[in-house]
Design an enzyme around this catalytic site. Structure first.
Site, PDB file in Angstrom:
ATOM      1  N   CYS A 169     146.505  57.688  79.142  1.00 23.29           N
ATOM      2  CA  CYS A 169     146.886  56.827  78.019  1.00 23.29           C
ATOM      3  C   CYS A 169     148.333  57.119  77.655  1.00 23.29           C
ATOM      4  CB  CYS A 169     146.035  57.137  76.792  1.00 23.29           C
ATOM      5  SG  CYS A 169     144.306  56.903  77.092  1.00 23.29           S
TER       6      CYS A 169
ATOM      7  N   THR B 106     142.646  54.726  87.929  1.00 21.17           N
ATOM      8  CA  THR B 106     143.271  53.683  88.759  1.00 21.17           C
ATOM      9  C   THR B 106     144.744  54.004  89.046  1.00 21.17           C
ATOM     10  OG1 THR B 106     143.697  52.522  86.692  1.00 21.17           O
ATOM     11  CG2 THR B 106     141.767  51.839  87.946  1.00 21.17           C
TER      12      THR B 106
ATOM     13  N   GLY C  13     136.744  53.373  94.421  1.00 24.13           N
ATOM     14  CA  GLY C  13     136.379  52.450  95.497  1.00 24.13           C
ATOM     15  C   GLY C  13     135.052  52.723  96.178  1.00 24.13           C
TER      16      GLY C  13
HETATM   17  O1  RRO Z   1     141.568  49.945  79.293  1.00 26.88           O
HETATM   18  C1  RRO Z   1     142.253  49.910  80.339  1.00 26.88           C
HETATM   19  O2  RRO Z   1     143.025  48.982  80.586  1.00 26.88           O
HETATM   20  C2  RRO Z   1     142.155  50.966  81.352  1.00 26.88           C
HETATM   21  C3  RRO Z   1     141.986  52.309  81.085  1.00 26.88           C
HETATM   22 BR1  RRO Z   1     141.817  52.963  79.360  1.00 26.88          BR
HETATM   23  C4  RRO Z   1     141.967  53.259  82.137  1.00 26.88           C
HETATM   24  O3  RRO Z   1     141.815  54.470  81.961  1.00 26.88           O
HETATM   25  N1  RRO Z   1     142.097  52.786  83.403  1.00 26.88           N
HETATM   26  C5  RRO Z   1     142.261  51.489  83.658  1.00 26.88           C
HETATM   27  O4  RRO Z   1     142.392  51.113  84.839  1.00 26.88           O
HETATM   28  N2  RRO Z   1     142.285  50.579  82.651  1.00 26.88           N
END
Ligand code: RRO
Length: 346
Positions: free
Chosen positions: A142, A207, A259
């Site tokens: 974050c 991700t 994946g």
């Molecule tokens: O909420 C998101 O857009 C998001 C989060 Br918190 C995350 O940890 N990983 C992601 O791919 N999307």
């Protein structure tokens, strides 16, 4: 010793129980954070109590509507998301979502996310001692609003500050797993830093940051411009990260993800060093995917004659089995077990 590569196929009962930082789960297949909200959405498609556990969408202190739409874009063998931590906030989560998991006999791994170190601490304090909380997954991918939006997980010191604060807030009431980002030069450096700060385990990986342009307008497809890449496209990256982290910290439990679509995929993560796995993006195309992956994993282990899950965890780090002895005579280069020379060396 079990020979994984050769020999007749035996069908065996498999003990799938696994332990993550001292917490035992009936099997190693979990959902992945962000792919099934807090689990209720999956209930029409699978038995939530039959999985290892449900990992909830990262929860924050306040309710959030998330980023501008569109929030998802397809990519070759994957997808990009930019949800922006949409969620109900901790009060609604504690009142509605966590009790739902308890009532439905699901094991709960609660993911938390904050914009500041202090917010993580407050979230952890609210969760301390809650009925049904089996593990806390700390999503450190974050932006840190106090440091120009620098992602906590990309800075070993900032990541450690979050984990130390969460640890202080929960004490030994629940194990905490830090969820690592692959978008770093050395994931092992971040892993060491959060473990030194008190993480009991690691979730590997979140991700990868990506971008998709609209082919007509040549402008970003996503409302949030960039997004997180997931799905089979990232599996080799995720597997490499699990491998590296397990090699560096073999005693630290890993929840592996990235994946996974089949039981064979799950098996590879376990062999690379994961103690359990999360199924995420596959759930969007097939909401029963975690249950199917579990069934496939069970069959796959049985067909290899493996009776206990821990036989396979980290297996990829061990030398491959030696070839069978040649019935025609001694091996010309010697016996690798005894070191006795063969005819070529004699
Ligand atoms: O909420 C998101 O857009 C998001 C989060 Br918190 C995350 O940890 N990983 C992601 O791919 N999307």
């Amino acid at each position: 010793m079990t020979d994984l590569l050769a020999g007749p196929v035996r069908v065996t009962e498999v003990d799938l129980r696994t332990s993550l930082a001292g917490v035992e789960f009936q099997n190693p297949v979990f959902t992945a954070s962000g792919c099934a909200a807090a689990g209720a959405e999956l209930a029409p498609f699978l038995d939530v109590s039959a999985l290892g556990g449900i990992v909830t969408k990262s929860i924050m202190m306040e309710a959030r509507s998330g980023r501008a739409t569109p929030r998802m874009a397809e990519t070759p063998s994957g997808m990009l998301n930019s949800i922006g931590l949409q969620g109900p906030g901790i009060d609604a989560f504690l009142e509605r979502d966590l009790p739902w998991l308890v009532e439905n006999d699901a094991r709960a791994v609660v993911s938390i996310a904050g914009g500041t170190v202090e917010e993580y601490g407050r979230l952890a304090a609210r969760l301390r001692g809650r009925e049904g909380l089996d593990l806390l997954e700390v999503n450190i991918s974050c932006p840190n609003v106090e440091d120009r939006g620098q992602v906590f997980a990309c800075d070993p010191a900032a990541a450690a500050a979050v984990i130390a604060t969460v640890k202080r807030a929960v004490g030994s009431s629940v194990p905490i797993f830090a969820k690592l980002s692959p978008d770093v030069t050395s994931i092992v450096e971040v892993a060491r830093s959060v473990v030194a700060a008190g993480a009991d385990g690691l979730s590997v990986i979140n991700t990868l940051l990506g971008l998709v342009l609209d082919p007509l307008t040549l402008r970003p497809m996503l409302g949030g411009v960039t997004g997180g890449l997931s799905g089979p496209a990232i599996r080799p990256v995720a597997l490499r990260c699990v491998w590296q982290v397990h090699a560096a910290l073999p005693d630290v439990p890993i929840l592996g993800m990235g994946g996974i679509r089949t039981g064979e995929d799950a098996l590879q993560f376990l062999a690379a060093g994961a103690t359990a796995v999360s199924v995420g993006t596959a759930t969007f195309g097939d909401p029963s995917a975690p249950a199917r992956v579990l069934a496939e994993l069970r069959r796959s282990l049985a067909s290899r004659g493996i009776t206990r899950l821990d036989e396979v965890v980290g297996l990829a780090h061990r030398p491959p089995p030696q070839p069978m002895a040649d019935p025609q005579g001694p091996d010309p280069i010697g016996d690798p077990d005894t070191g006795r020379a063969g005819p070529l060396e004699a």
